[in-house]
Write an enzyme that holds these catalytic residues in place. Structure first.
Site, PDB file in Angstrom:
ATOM      1  N   HIS A   1      47.937 -15.508 -13.583  1.00  0.00           N
ATOM      2  CA  HIS A   1      49.004 -15.598 -12.592  1.00  0.00           C
ATOM      3  C   HIS A   1      49.733 -14.272 -12.465  1.00  0.00           C
ATOM      4  CE1 HIS A   1      49.083 -20.160 -13.675  1.00  0.00           C
ATOM      5  NE2 HIS A   1      48.009 -19.816 -13.009  1.00  0.00           N
TER       6      HIS A   1
HETATM    7  C1  LIG Z   1      40.027 -18.266 -13.466  1.00  0.00           C
HETATM    8  C2  LIG Z   1      41.279 -18.536 -12.681  1.00  0.00           C
HETATM    9  C3  LIG Z   1      41.826 -19.807 -12.689  1.00  0.00           C
HETATM   10  C4  LIG Z   1      42.966 -20.079 -11.961  1.00  0.00           C
HETATM   11  N1  LIG Z   1      43.434 -21.353 -11.911  1.00  0.00           N
HETATM   12  C5  LIG Z   1      44.452 -21.653 -11.072  1.00  0.00           C
HETATM   13  C6  LIG Z   1      44.842 -22.990 -10.856  1.00  0.00           C
HETATM   14  O1  LIG Z   1      44.263 -23.924 -11.417  1.00  0.00           O
HETATM   15  N2  LIG Z   1      45.860 -23.237 -10.003  1.00  0.00           N
HETATM   16  C7  LIG Z   1      46.511 -22.232  -9.354  1.00  0.00           C
HETATM   17  O2  LIG Z   1      47.445 -22.516  -8.600  1.00  0.00           O
HETATM   18  N3  LIG Z   1      46.165 -20.953  -9.555  1.00  0.00           N
HETATM   19  C8  LIG Z   1      45.129 -20.649 -10.363  1.00  0.00           C
HETATM   20  N4  LIG Z   1      44.735 -19.357 -10.487  1.00  0.00           N
HETATM   21  C9  LIG Z   1      45.474 -18.319  -9.762  1.00  0.00           C
HETATM   22  C10 LIG Z   1      45.356 -18.423  -8.244  1.00  0.00           C
HETATM   23  O3  LIG Z   1      44.106 -18.907  -7.849  1.00  0.00           O
HETATM   24  C11 LIG Z   1      45.639 -17.066  -7.618  1.00  0.00           C
HETATM   25  O4  LIG Z   1      46.880 -16.599  -8.059  1.00  0.00           O
HETATM   26  C12 LIG Z   1      45.689 -17.112  -6.102  1.00  0.00           C
HETATM   27  O5  LIG Z   1      44.479 -17.620  -5.597  1.00  0.00           O
HETATM   28  C13 LIG Z   1      45.984 -15.732  -5.569  1.00  0.00           C
HETATM   29  O6  LIG Z   1      46.011 -15.741  -4.178  1.00  0.00           O
HETATM   30  P1  LIG Z   1      46.189 -14.399  -3.380  1.00  0.00           P
HETATM   31  O7  LIG Z   1      46.151 -14.774  -1.938  1.00  0.00           O
HETATM   32  O8  LIG Z   1      47.362 -13.664  -3.889  1.00  0.00           O
HETATM   33  O9  LIG Z   1      44.939 -13.497  -3.742  1.00  0.00           O
HETATM   34  P2  LIG Z   1      43.318 -13.845  -3.870  1.00  0.00           P
HETATM   35  O10 LIG Z   1      43.138 -15.291  -3.625  1.00  0.00           O
HETATM   36  O11 LIG Z   1      42.933 -13.261  -5.119  1.00  0.00           O
HETATM   37  O12 LIG Z   1      42.757 -13.094  -2.619  1.00  0.00           O
HETATM   38  C14 LIG Z   1      42.574 -11.712  -2.537  1.00  0.00           C
HETATM   39  C15 LIG Z   1      41.304 -11.437  -1.763  1.00  0.00           C
HETATM   40  O13 LIG Z   1      41.282 -10.083  -1.378  1.00  0.00           O
HETATM   41  C16 LIG Z   1      39.981  -9.580  -1.548  1.00  0.00           C
HETATM   42  N5  LIG Z   1      40.053  -8.129  -1.695  1.00  0.00           N
HETATM   43  C17 LIG Z   1      40.546  -7.445  -2.743  1.00  0.00           C
HETATM   44  N6  LIG Z   1      40.438  -6.121  -2.516  1.00  0.00           N
HETATM   45  C18 LIG Z   1      39.887  -5.981  -1.289  1.00  0.00           C
HETATM   46  C19 LIG Z   1      39.534  -4.850  -0.509  1.00  0.00           C
HETATM   47  N7  LIG Z   1      39.752  -3.604  -0.938  1.00  0.00           N
HETATM   48  N8  LIG Z   1      38.958  -5.077   0.697  1.00  0.00           N
HETATM   49  C20 LIG Z   1      38.733  -6.336   1.138  1.00  0.00           C
HETATM   50  N9  LIG Z   1      39.062  -7.428   0.436  1.00  0.00           N
HETATM   51  C21 LIG Z   1      39.636  -7.251  -0.764  1.00  0.00           C
HETATM   52  C22 LIG Z   1      39.488 -10.269  -2.791  1.00  0.00           C
HETATM   53  O14 LIG Z   1      38.083 -10.235  -2.886  1.00  0.00           O
HETATM   54  C23 LIG Z   1      40.045 -11.669  -2.594  1.00  0.00           C
HETATM   55  O15 LIG Z   1      39.138 -12.488  -1.904  1.00  0.00           O
HETATM   56  C24 LIG Z   1      43.598 -19.052 -11.227  1.00  0.00           C
HETATM   57  C25 LIG Z   1      43.061 -17.778 -11.229  1.00  0.00           C
HETATM   58  C26 LIG Z   1      41.897 -17.514 -11.934  1.00  0.00           C
HETATM   59  C27 LIG Z   1      41.317 -16.127 -11.907  1.00  0.00           C
END
Ligand SMILES: Cc1cc2nc3c(=O)[nH]c(=O)nc-3n(C[C@H](O)[C@H](O)[C@H](O)COP(=O)(O)OP(=O)(O)OC[C@H]3O[C@@H](n4cnc5c(N)ncnc54)[C@H](O)[C@@H]3O)c2cc1C
Ligand SMILES: *[C@@H]1O[C@H](CO)[C@@H](O)[C@H](O)[C@H]1NC(C)=O
Length: 641
Positions: A576
């Protein structure tokens, strides 16, 4: 098609049956000769020695509409990253057919395998994860391979929601209210609740009439239909110690509850499936997977973002944004991209030869949620908990495909959550300092000596250390609970490694550097000891397994010193990471974006993902990221209307 599907089912059951992780850097081989023959007939690319593109099986596709071969030169909005936040943002912005939206995503679309919640832990070491590591820190992660903590993040259309555990949590009202009170207008609980509810379609037996649950959104939130008797013991024990069994997301009180997940009929519902896939035929929404953004283009003179540079099939391109560029690349890549583009701490950027456009504390704040994964209790019942050997059957897979209601739908074994306040927390408020995560088994329930070891491998725990500490209960019936430290006082940060966008930033967790964090986790272990001493657990003869860590020799078992050492040995992140592009008012010296998520000092550039969350909240961060995407969409629409 049918043939492909059958083949998939077979591969899938074989993956589990044969206990091999299918992954990039671990060569896997499927042993059953009949399955091999079937596979080779049905999936032409498959050979047992080289599973090759197993992930191509039933992979979702995103193609440009209207027969376009390449994207347009210019869009109204460019969204970087199709993760939890990026997907919903793209869906909302493209509702207006009069605007054009481009989504650039480094990863590939998800496939058949990621649908199965039961194998969630497998994906942390596949092409669906960015394999980030925390920088070495003395005194933590001692039991990990090379004593390094592993920080995988999702890399796919769907982002981290494609590989996460699907646990759905929103945080306490007081936590959002204090974020708003710090100058973040628009972010109090009442306001964020509106957005949580907007995306949600709650299907929660017993809470049908809750005024806090959304019913018309795209993201199904359900209870998992599969439960072991261990969750009942957890909830009953909680009640005995004064924690009611409730909808743990309800704002009214703290308590324990069955886990709520972002799944649909027991199958993973990633942000892509919920928000992007249903809209992929919109002609104004262009989605480019396998495309890595390397820089935001900023006009230095007028400090205005006007597009991005990206790499696709090894070629570099530029695309322009008429209105805005929005970074939704997550808590590690969003700050990295800002810094590569000249927005970040001045001295740090200069030290890497990056011309500074705006001096901002990008990456300077990083909070994370850690846990200790060694609390395993043996029980004297048989055939109770989740167990790989028993559960990995073709029958189970077929049944799950049809009904979605058996062990395959269990999100990595997680069954319940409980929020507690240890004696170290502030007794004046209703903000918990620990979340307990109850599992229907333990890390040892993975098939014995030849088992997949998926969970511990996902955490990169050293096999040798694990076997010494837990080998004695390998494959035995057990219950386990993860205490998650909700409000660490220890703060980390991140920095660029260099100016190469394909190199990963340097990540500093600074775990357990503050005494109170250690003390709070030890207090949670004492609480768990009391919890398991109650009749519901004693009916199972629950006994804490005495882990003999080579790192903790000489310490008196069960002393605070022993537990501190144990924590420092199996320090595991729950992924997180937040606050690296911290939101805050202009007066906040640590703020990177304002309360409308605009990057300070740069026009037409926002960050909308979990990296803006300014301080710790009692959540798993998927639901907040979706909420941020929802809210960002409304703020963006408002500024251009
Ligand atoms: C193993 C694991 C288990 C988890 N379990 C839970 C859970 O049970 N419940 C929960 O609420 N949260 C959980 N989390 C955390 C939660 O899933 C994340 O915090 C959340 O999905 C983050 O969302 P976001 O939109 O910030 O980023 P992300 O969902 O990480 O999206 C970022 C995206 O940007 C893309 N990206 C990055 N750099 C670039 C670039 N230079 N060019 C193009 N694309 C790029 C990435 O590939 C990714 O697809 C977990 C995380 C992990 C790793
Ligand atoms: C398990 O242990 C408890 C406590 O010792 C005991 O009451 C119970 O009968 C045992 N159950 C089984 C199945 O052995």
């Amino acid at each position: 098609m049918i043939q492909r599907l059958i083949c998939c089912i077979l591969v899938f059951s074989t993956i589990i049956d044969q206990n091999r992780i299918i992954c990039q850097n671990e060569v896997s081989y499927l042993q059953n000769p009949i399955l091999n023959i079937l596979m080779q007939t049905a999936a032409p690319n498959y050979t047992p020695r080289n599973p090759g593109d197993l992930f191509d099986i039933l992979r979702d596709t995103y193609t440009l509409p209207n027969g376009l071969k390449s994207p347009l030169q210019e869009y109204d909005y460019i969204i970087v990253g199709a993760g939890s936040a990026g997907c919903v943002l793209a869906a909302r912005l493209s509702e207006d057919p009069g605007v054009t939206v481009l989504v650039l995503e480094a990863g590939r679309p998800e496939n058949f395998f990621t649908d199965a919640p039961g194998i969630a832990p497998f994906f942390q070491r596949t092409e669906y994860a960015w394999p980030y590591y925390m920088e070495p820190q003395p005194g933590v992660c001692l039991g990990m391979i090379n004593q390094r903590c592993y920080w995988p993040r999702g890399r796919s259309v769907g982002g981290t929601s494609t590989i996460n555990y699907m646990i759905y949590t929103r945080g306490r009202p007081e936590e959002w209210d204090r974020i708003a009170a710090a100058g973040n207008y628009g972010w109090n609980y009442e306001e964020v609740l509106k957005y949580y509810m907007k995306s949600e379609r709650a299907i929660l037996n017993g809470y049908e009439n809750s005024p806090y649950r959304g019913r018309d959104g795209e993201m199904n939130i359900e209870f998992i239909n599969f439960r072991t008797p261990l969750i009942e013991a957890f909830l009953e024990a909680g009640r005995i110690l004064g924690s009611p069994t409730i909808d743990y997301n309800s704002p009214e009180q703290l308590g324990f509850g069955y886990v709520q997940t972002h799944t649909r009929n027991g199958k993973r519902l990633s942000a892509a499936k919920a928000f992007l896939r249903p809209n992929k035929r919109r002609s104004n929404l262009h989605i480019l997977p396998s495309t890595t953004v390397t820089r935001v283009l900023i006009n230095k003179r007028i400090k205005t973002a006007y597009g991005v540079q990206y790499t696709r099939n090894r070629l570099s391109y530029k695309v322009r944004a008429r209105r805005e560029v929005i970074l939704s690349a997550g808590p590690i890549a969003s700050p990295q991209l800002l810094m590569l583009s000249g927005v970040g701490p001045k001295n740090h950027l200069q030290s890497h030869g990056i011309p500074v456009i705006q001096n901002l504390p990008v990456g300077r704040t990083l909070y994370d949620h850690i846990t200790y994964v060694g609390l395993m209790f043996t029980i004297n019942a048989t055939n109770v908990g989740v167990n790989e050997n028993r559960d990995a059957t073709l029958r189970n897979v077929l049944e799950w495909l049809q009904f979605g209601d058996n062990v395959v739908s269990s999100p990595g074994g997680v069954e319940g959550i409980g929020y507690i306040k240890t004696p170290l927390s502030n007794q004046q408020d209703r903000i918990p300092d620990i979340e307990l995560i109850s599992l229907g088994g333990a890390l040892t329930a993975d098939g014995g000596p030849s088992g997949s070891k998926a969970v511990r491998r996902g955490m990169m725990i050293s096999e040798e250390l694990f076997d010494q500490a837990f080998g004695a209960i390998d494959n035995q019936e057990a219950w386990s609970v993860f205490p998650m430290l909700l409000h660490p006082k220890s703060v980390g940060y991140l920095e660029l490694r260099n100016r190469n966008p394909f190199n990963y930033p340097l990540l500093y967790g600074n775990y357990l550097t503050h005494r109170i964090d250690v003390a709070t986790l030890i207090a949670s272990i004492r609480y768990v000891q009391a919890l398991t001493a109650t009749p519901p657990f004693q009916r199972f003869g629950a006994r804490l397994h005495r882990a003999d860590f080579p790192t903790c020799r000489g310490l008196v078992y069960d002393s605070d010193e022993y537990w501190e050492c144990a924590l420092r040995t199996l320090t595991v992140t729950l992924h997180h990471q937040i606050a690296t592009c911290r939101m805050g008012p202009a007066t906040d010296p640590l703020a990177v974006v304002d309360p409308e998520l605009r990057v300070y000092g740069i026009n037409n550039l926002r960050v909308a993902d979990s990296s803006v969350i300014p301080r710790t909240v009692s959540v798993h961060t998927h639901a907040p990221a979706v909420m941020i995407g929802e809210k960002a969409a409304d703020m963006i629409k408002a500024s251009w209307n």
